[in-house]
Write an enzyme that holds these catalytic residues in place. Structure first.
Site, short mmCIF file in Angstrom:
data_model
loop_
_atom_site.label_atom_id
_atom_site.label_comp_id
_atom_site.label_asym_id
_atom_site.label_seq_id
_atom_site.Cartn_x
_atom_site.Cartn_y
_atom_site.Cartn_z
N HIS A 37 82.82 2.24 91.28
CA HIS A 37 82.76 1.89 92.70
C HIS A 37 81.49 1.08 92.95
CE1 HIS A 37 80.19 5.40 92.25
NE2 HIS A 37 79.49 4.88 93.25
N HIS A 96 76.19 -3.16 92.84
CA HIS A 96 76.50 -3.03 91.42
C HIS A 96 77.58 -1.97 91.22
CE1 HIS A 96 73.78 0.30 92.21
NE2 HIS A 96 74.33 0.90 91.16
#
Length: 179
Positions: A37, A121
């Site tokens: 995620h 990220h």
């Protein structure tokens, strides 16, 4: 108390493509692809009453169009003491705006302000002490070339995590569609 964060779930086809980077790094604890995620706002351990306030605040997210999210390379957090390997995400204006809105909403619900700069990220692995800077540099230099990966973000998910596991499994507690 639940440990909560908001984020963008990585779709299975992108998670599958990221599997290419698993393995070959001593001291890495690899995140399961189903748990990949992009964290928008980490909330930490919160009281149930605050979790309910966060849910109410998240329901007030403004309407927005879906937008592309692009992963464009590998990186590490921690410098001389590497602690995480990640796939970097291009900080598009839409993503930055969404993250800023997440910050406003959760602060309105009573969550303390985030002190760290937002660095979008997808964490691929958490690194233990055995992951020396030299081993990480070797891994990065020998990893397959990173071809950009993209997906369309069309919702924010409120995730919960078990404190003891750090890195999943994560549970989607609620989803908030953009349109």
């Amino acid at each position: 108390m639940p440990r909560l964060f908001t984020g963008l779930a990585v779709p299975p086809e992108v998670a599958e493509a990221l599997r290419l980077y698993r393995g070959g790094l001593p001291g890495a604890r690899w995140i399961e692809p189903g748990d990949y995620h992009v964290t928008l706002r980490f909330l930490g351990d919160v009281a149930m009453s605050m979790a309910e306030d966060v849910l109410e605040a998240m329901a007030e997210m403004r309407v927005r169009a879906a937008f592309p999210v692009t992963l464009d390379g590998l990186g590490i957090f921690g410098g001389d003491r590497p602690r995480a390997l990640y796939a970097s995400v291009v900080p598009s204006p839409e993503l930055i705006d969404l993250q800023a809105e997440q910050e406003r909403l959760v602060r309105r619900a009573g969550v303390e302000p985030e002190r760290r700069k937002f660095t979008p990220h997808v964490t691929l692995a958490r690194l233990k002490r055995e992951a020396s800077p030299e081993a990480v540099a070797m891994y990065l230099s020998q990893a397959p070339a990173f071809a950009p990966l993209a997906f369309t973000a069309d919702r924010v998910t409120l995730f919960s995590a078990k404190e003891s596991t750090g890195g999943g499994p994560y549970l989607a507690e609620a989803e908030f569609d953009f349109v």
